[in-house]
Design a protein around this motif. Structure first.
Motif, PDB file in Angstrom:
ATOM      1  N   ASN A 132     -43.917  37.637  23.082  1.00  0.00           N
ATOM      2  CA  ASN A 132     -43.290  37.047  21.932  1.00  0.00           C
ATOM      3  C   ASN A 132     -44.352  37.063  20.684  1.00  0.00           C
ATOM      4  O   ASN A 132     -44.173  37.064  19.556  1.00  0.00           O
ATOM      5  N   LEU A 133     -45.827  36.648  21.302  1.00  0.00           N
ATOM      6  CA  LEU A 133     -46.872  36.869  20.259  1.00  0.00           C
ATOM      7  C   LEU A 133     -47.264  37.911  19.766  1.00  0.00           C
ATOM      8  O   LEU A 133     -47.379  38.110  18.526  1.00  0.00           O
ATOM      9  N   MET A 136     -44.504  38.634  17.154  1.00  0.00           N
ATOM     10  CA  MET A 136     -44.560  37.634  15.990  1.00  0.00           C
ATOM     11  C   MET A 136     -46.034  38.213  15.174  1.00  0.00           C
ATOM     12  O   MET A 136     -45.956  38.047  13.874  1.00  0.00           O
ATOM     13  N   TRP A 156     -45.735  30.212  16.098  1.00  0.00           N
ATOM     14  CA  TRP A 156     -45.329  30.119  17.510  1.00  0.00           C
ATOM     15  C   TRP A 156     -45.306  28.773  17.831  1.00  0.00           C
ATOM     16  O   TRP A 156     -44.256  28.004  18.438  1.00  0.00           O
ATOM     17  N   THR A 160     -41.971  26.132  18.069  1.00  0.00           N
ATOM     18  CA  THR A 160     -41.341  25.563  19.447  1.00  0.00           C
ATOM     19  C   THR A 160     -41.567  24.278  19.387  1.00  0.00           C
ATOM     20  O   THR A 160     -40.538  23.580  20.022  1.00  0.00           O
TER      21      THR A 160
END
Length: 192
Positions: A132-133, A136, A156, A160
């Motif tokens: 995800n990072l 992103m 992120w 969240t």
């Protein structure tokens, strides 16, 4: 694969799908094997034909949950990395996502639970967090890779956390305000 093996795989997949949704909804300790198997229309004894332990089932369900957004995007004929940041944040920080705990982001639903989970589950979460990072980071406007990565981590964490806080608020106006404020910040902060 023979008929009985195919049926066993379908049953296994159904159990994992139900577990994936219920664990996000109720927490990693919020549903027991008996309730899960009852919802699947199976007996508790059948559980061990599919999993060697509850921890193995939780890890498999979390793996499915972690990949659910990417699978949805791919089913629409798109690559996850092709989703622009403004669209991603609008969907992630939406009222629809806020209200769909069982089908939504497992990180927003289970941050504290994942931190206390077993080694296998934490390892899966860590790998998905890295993915995800990385995705992103590619969406960030920045002078260099280090700055893009820093911005990705901030965005992120903000997304969240904002989704989690919006879910906590029992005041819908406040909940909506949290989502809108976070969306606005993310779009300004990450704009290319």
């Amino acid at each position: 694969m023979g008929h009985s093996q195919l049926e066993k795989q379908k049953t296994h997949d159904r159990i994992v799908e139900i577990a994936s949704r219920r664990l996000r909804e109720k927490g990693l300790e919020g549903i027991g094997v008996a309730d899960l198997m009852k919802e699947a229309g199976l007996t508790v004894g059948g559980f061990y034909k599919h999993f060697s332990s509850r921890d193995d089932m939780v890890a498999e369900a979390m793996k499915l949950a972690f990949g659910s957004w990417e699978a949805k995007v791919r089913s629409e004929g798109r690559a996850p990395t092709d989703v622009p940041m403004a669209e991603y944040s609008a969907n992630y920080l939406s009222e629809v996502h806020r209200d769909d705990v069982s089908g939504g982001c497992p990180f927003a639903a289970l941050t504290a639970d994942l931190a206390r989970s077993g080694e296998k589950c934490r390892s899966l979460a860590t790998e998905q967090l890295k993915t995800n990072l990385g995705n992103m980071t590619d969406r960030m406007s920045a002078a260099d890779e280090v700055e893009a990565r820093r911005k990705a981590i901030i965005v992120w964490c903000l997304m969240t956390g904002a989704l989690g806080l919006a879910r906590i608020a029992d005041d819908e106006k406040l909940s909506d305000e949290i989502l809108e404020t976070a969306r606005s910040f993310v779009n300004d902060f990450s704009a290319k």
